[in-house]
Write an enzyme that holds these catalytic residues in place. Structure first.
Site, PDB file in Angstrom:
ATOM      1  CG  PHE A 150     107.788 -72.389  -8.459  1.00 16.59           C
ATOM      2  CD1 PHE A 150     106.648 -71.871  -9.039  1.00 16.59           C
ATOM      3  CD2 PHE A 150     107.829 -73.757  -8.215  1.00 16.59           C
ATOM      4  CE1 PHE A 150     105.563 -72.679  -9.369  1.00 16.59           C
ATOM      5  CE2 PHE A 150     106.755 -74.579  -8.536  1.00 16.59           C
ATOM      6  CZ  PHE A 150     105.624 -74.032  -9.115  1.00 16.59           C
ATOM      7  CE  LYS A 174     118.129 -73.484  -3.576  1.00  7.77           C
ATOM      8  NZ  LYS A 174     117.031 -73.735  -4.529  1.00  7.77           N
ATOM      9  CD  GLU A 177     116.268 -74.699  -8.449  1.00 10.96           C
ATOM     10  OE1 GLU A 177     116.224 -75.926  -8.674  1.00 10.96           O
ATOM     11  OE2 GLU A 177     116.132 -74.201  -7.310  1.00 10.96           O
ATOM     12  CB  SER A 227     107.205 -81.179  -3.544  1.00  9.55           C
ATOM     13  OG  SER A 227     108.512 -81.710  -3.342  1.00  9.55           O
ATOM     14  CB  CYS A 282     100.456 -75.620  -0.656  1.00  7.63           C
ATOM     15  SG  CYS A 282     100.706 -74.280   0.513  1.00  7.63           S
ATOM     16  CD  GLU A 376     100.873 -80.087  -4.163  1.00  8.46           C
ATOM     17  OE1 GLU A 376     100.507 -79.048  -3.592  1.00  8.46           O
ATOM     18  OE2 GLU A 376     101.980 -80.624  -3.951  1.00  8.46           O
TER      19      GLU A 376
END
Length: 485
Positions: A150, A174, A177, A227, A282, A376
């Site tokens: 995202f 993909k 969402e 992740s 990240c 994180e």
């Protein structure tokens, strides 16, 4: 609802999913409902794979110099639609407008690199014996898949789309969402640029569609960004099904600050790194290791952090759950004895009371065993740990399970080289808060920040998105025969 319900994109057409299961797409800026996204299943994925397989034969047979013409046109369209694409990122992701513009500009750079691929995949030809030639050439894999997060709705899809497609593959995308709108707009621009139907397909959904991608026998390779927990699952499942896979995971990036670092530059870089994109990247600085007496720099970091204002020059975090999670880390650190120098909890923006905001947070006197030092957080939070020596600082950096990035702030070349040689990270910076390499250099970390061999960006991505064909040719029957021929 501002936008129509999100649809899958299969064989050049937006189509409704064969499901009644949808989830809301909510803007983190103000909590407003933007759209709904379908939770597609195996049937929709199979339709996408069928379309991609059908398109692959002719697309792979198209010379690469012709394939990249699509991306020359696409690059122009990204420029022309930069403002619209940036506004869309702001709405669905919560970035500030300048950050969203920078994201599209990076997507443009990635596209520029894809346009250079014909010069990088020329292969080799050598006469290895009298009258005998050996030749290598890069051959596309077939149908590949890309699962994206995202935090960069346009940039990360453009890590994979231009290179994978320019190299002759057909791709199933993909999206997250949480941010499904940007990728759909990119698909429209690619079609406008002349990309044939079926070469790019988009299937929306949650973890079930990810599992289906890993299991589908018609998909040759999978890239993933997200992740570490999910990266491990994707890598394990995809490779179990004999697919090529690179899965990029999370990070805990350490910035080592020495007493001779330039205070103003260091503080500005550190705060920009920890707060940019709401800390949701990240490569964000989330752990600082102060080496020796650097209180003057810590004081300057506090000054710079207070210049960052959520809802003004810093955007929202992605969801209410994310906001609550970040604030829980801060509270737990305080309970464990750390000192909060700048507190971003309980941030509410006037006129955007339903948005999801956390202010910049600076936590001092953190110990390496605390959760804020090891896990994180994915928010605008930096944890400061204290050491006496550079080797002690490196030991802390080396001990963390991740390995995306590490930076050192110093004017001492020997100290900088020591960190460059000994940091356990795939991307290292000197006096740089976000040491992201630019094209043609690839993005990718070490340890639990990356699973798999190879890269999905940059020059080294060629090896991931293609396979090598070796051909040996002999035309002269009159030539003598020996062990080489």
């Amino acid at each position: 609802m501002k936008y129509a319900p999100v649809q899958n994109y299969i064989n050049g057409q937006f189509t409704d999913a064969q499901t009644t299961d949808h989830i809301d797409v909510v803007s983190p800026v103000d909590g407003s409902l933007l759209s709904t996204v379908p939770l597609s299943g195996a049937a929709e994925l199979n339709n996408a794979v069928i379309a991609a397989k059908k398109a692959f034969k002719s697309w792979a047979a198209t010379p690469i110099k012709e394939r990249v013409q699509v991306f020359f046109r696409y690059k122009t369209l990204l420029h022309q639609n930069l403002e619209e694409l940036s506004r869309l990122i702001v709405e669905e992701n919560g970035k500030t407008y300048p950050e969203a513009v920078a994201e599209i500009e990076k997507a443009i750079e990635l596209t520029e690199f894809a346009c250079s691929l014909p010069q990088l995949v020329t292969g080799e030809l050598l006469e290895v014996s009298k009258g005998i030639e050996c030749r290598t050439e890069y051959v596309p894999l077939g149908v590949v898949a890309s699962i994206v997060p995202f935090n960069f709705p346009s940039m990360v899809p453009n890590w994979t789309i231009p290179n994978a497609i320019a190299l002759g593959n057909c791709i199933i995308m993909k999206p997250s969402e949480k941010v499904p709108l940007s990728v759909g707009r990119l698909a429209e621009l690619l079609k406008q640029a002349g990309l044939p139907d079926g070469v790019l397909n988009i299937v929306h959904g949650d973890s079930k569609i990810v599992e289906a991608i890993c299991d589908h026998p018609g998909i040759e390779a999978v890239s993933f960004v997200g992740s570490t927990k999910v990266a491990k699952l994707v890598y394990r499942r995809a490779t179990y099904n004999y697919k090529r896979c690179v899965a990029l995971g999370g990070a805990k990036n350490h910035l080592l600050v020495l007493p001779d670092a330039i205070p103003g530059m260091t503080a500005q870089n550190i705060v920009a790194s920890m707060s940019g994109c709401g800390g949701q990247r990240c490569m964000a600085a989330s752990a600082m290791v102060a080496v020796g007496q650097v209180n003057h720099i810590v004081d300057q970091i506090v000054v710079e952090a207070k210049k960052i204002v959520a809802g003004d020059n810093m955007g929202a975090v992605i969801s209410k759950q994310s906001k609550e999670n970040i604030e829980r880390y801060i509270t737990n650190a305080e309970k464990q004895g750390a000192k909060i120098l700048v507190d971003g909890r309980n941030t509410v923006i006037k006129g955007k009371e339903n948005g999801f905001y956390v202010g910049p947070t600076v936590i001092d006197y953190v110990t390496p065993d605390m959760d804020v030092a090891r896990e994180e957080i994915f928010g605008p939070v930096i944890s400061i740990m204290r050491t006496n020596t550079l080797d002690e600082a490196l030991a802390i950096e080396n001990d963390n399970p991740y390995g995306n990035a590490a930076s050192v702030f110093t004017q001492n070349g020997g100290a900088a080289r020591h960190v460059m040689n000994n940091a356990s990270a795939g991307m290292v910076g000197v006096n740089v808060g976000v040491p992201v390499p630019r094209e043609p250099f690839s993005f990718g970390g070490w340890n639990e920040s990356k699973f798999g061999v190879g890269d999905i960006t940059g020059k080294s991505s060629i090896e991931f998105w293609t396979k090598l064909k070796k051909t040996t040719v002999k035309w002269n029957p009159e030539a003598g025969v020996n062990w080489m021929s």
